[in-house]
Write an enzyme that holds these catalytic residues in place. Structure first.
Site, PDB file in Angstrom:
ATOM      1  N   SER A   1       0.800  -1.227   0.000  1.00  0.00           N
ATOM      2  CA  SER A   1       0.000   0.000   0.000  1.00  0.00           C
ATOM      3  C   SER A   1       0.831   1.273   0.000  1.00  0.00           C
ATOM      4  CB  SER A   1      -0.946   0.017   1.207  1.00  0.00           C
ATOM      5  OG  SER A   1      -0.223  -0.191   2.411  1.00  0.00           O
TER       6      SER A   1
ATOM      7  N   ASP B   1      -2.863   7.817   8.260  1.00  0.00           N
ATOM      8  CA  ASP B   1      -3.825   6.976   8.957  1.00  0.00           C
ATOM      9  C   ASP B   1      -3.083   6.054   9.917  1.00  0.00           C
ATOM     10  OD1 ASP B   1      -2.711   4.992   7.386  1.00  0.00           O
ATOM     11  OD2 ASP B   1      -4.446   4.739   6.084  1.00  0.00           O
TER      12      ASP B   1
ATOM     13  N   HIS C   1      -0.160   4.386   7.410  1.00  0.00           N
ATOM     14  CA  HIS C   1       0.518   5.007   6.269  1.00  0.00           C
ATOM     15  C   HIS C   1       0.991   6.443   6.508  1.00  0.00           C
ATOM     16  CE1 HIS C   1      -2.308   1.906   4.743  1.00  0.00           C
ATOM     17  NE2 HIS C   1      -1.216   1.538   4.080  1.00  0.00           N
TER      18      HIS C   1
END
Length: 356
Positions: free
Chosen positions: A36, A321, A324
């Site tokens: 991600s 978040d 990340h």
């Protein structure tokens, strides 16, 4: 004298422009693999819970809309492309459905949730092995369209950017918080055994310039901090990140010794990011523990969703978040990888890698 000065000045400008063009021109494409931290939309095309194609993700991206990036804006893949003077490599799953897909300008296979191990987030992402399988198809497509020799030359000049391993370590640390150093090392050794074969496969398929973005200090992500009553970093996860990065460097240096046409740059994300976490003000940050977007204690109980609260100034937060980095953090880290030096990026930096 005035004429001579003008000529000298013009010569310097031309030389600078030529140098810049040569640097950008030496890398025709970037082929991106990973999780991600580099996903630019592949998971949008999957039936998975691991998505970021909704607000408040993307609120600072051009247009202010979510793109599938796990960020408030751009991520490391975007900033790497910017530095190289290239467009961001598009997600493979968006291209592969087209009958005239063009892979010459690069492609991203990165998928949120992916790990070195196929067991990590199984059936929720494109595993690293599957990413390599997809790339094998791209390799064959390039060989058909360009010819074998020209395709090999094109790929040898391209950069293969890889960021993988964080999810494996996070999952292990969450399930084994009391693991002994020997147990941690055993798990890392298993990851490295798989990683070694995966990197060998990429070499066999034309990768000659490898940028390996090591695992960051994942124990300091808001999600793992929140698990501690004292809200401190997970020592197990951080120790494993250091072990993993060191072992990955050993694999790459061994391959480079064996294959003289292989060049690599390894970015120690753990050491680089810890600077921001330990001394945030020194690097322009205000908050290095809590997430900007989320819900619950430290905004780390629930992911960033349309129902989540978010901070007013994203640029002063290290984390977007519960896992990340913010766009600001990703930009700073990429700048260090591109033009920095040891102990953060070695044995060469990305600018030097691109010029080979």
């Amino acid at each position: 004298m005035a004429v001579a000065s003008v000529i000298a000045c013009c010569s310097l400008v031309i030389m600078a422009l030529m140098a810049a063009a040569a640097t950008a021109g030496s890398v025709p494409a970037v082929y991106v693999f990973g999780d991600s931290l580099a996903d630019v939309g592949n998971n949008n095309h999957l039936l998975t819970l691991l998505k970021a194609d909704f607000s408040h993700n993307g609120m600072d991206y051009a247009g202010g809309k979510a793109t599938g990036r796990f960020s408030n804006g751009k991520n490391s893949a975007d900033f790497l492309a910017d530095k190289l003077g290239l467009a961001t490599s598009p997600p493979y799953l968006a291209l592969s459905s087209s009958s005239n897909a063009n892979y010459v300008n690069g492609v991203s296979f990165a998928s949120g949730g992916a790990g070195v191990s196929n067991a990590t987030n199984k059936n929720q992402c494109i595993t690293f092995d599957k990413q390599i399988e997809y790339y094998s198809g791209v390799y064959s497509s390039l060989a058909r369209s360009l010819g074998q020799a020209q395709a090999a030359t094109h790929l040898a000049r391209s950069i293969f950017a890889i960021t993988i391993g964080s999810n494996d370590i996070i999952h292990y640390a969450k399930a084994n918080n009391a693991a002994t150093p020997s147990q941690q090392q055993q798990y890392v050794d298993a990851l490295i055994q798989s990683l070694s074969g995966q990197l060998q496969s990429l070499y066999n398929l034309g990768a000659r310039k490898v940028l390996f973005l090591g695992t960051g200090p994942v124990g300091c992500t808001p999600s793992l901090r929140e698990m501690s009553s004292a809200k401190v970093c997970s020592a197990v996860a951080n120790a494993m990140a250091v072990q993993y990065n060191k072992a990955a460097e050993g694999v790459l240096s061994g391959m480079a010794a064996k294959y003289t046409d292989l060049h690599y740059a390894l970015f120690d994300s753990s050491a680089a990011l810890l600077r921001y976490i330990d001394r945030p003000a020194e690097y322009g940050f205000v908050e290095a523990k809590a997430a900007c977007c989320g819900l619950g204690d430290m905004n780390a109980k629930i992911a960033c969703t349309p129902l989540s609260s978010y901070c007013a100034n994203r640029s002063d937060h290290v984390f977007w978040d519960f896992y990340h980095p913010t766009e600001a953090t990703a930009q700073k880290l990429t700048a260090t990888a591109f033009d920095g030096s040891a102990p953060f990026i070695f044995p060469i930096n990305v600018r030097q890698l691109s010029a080979i």
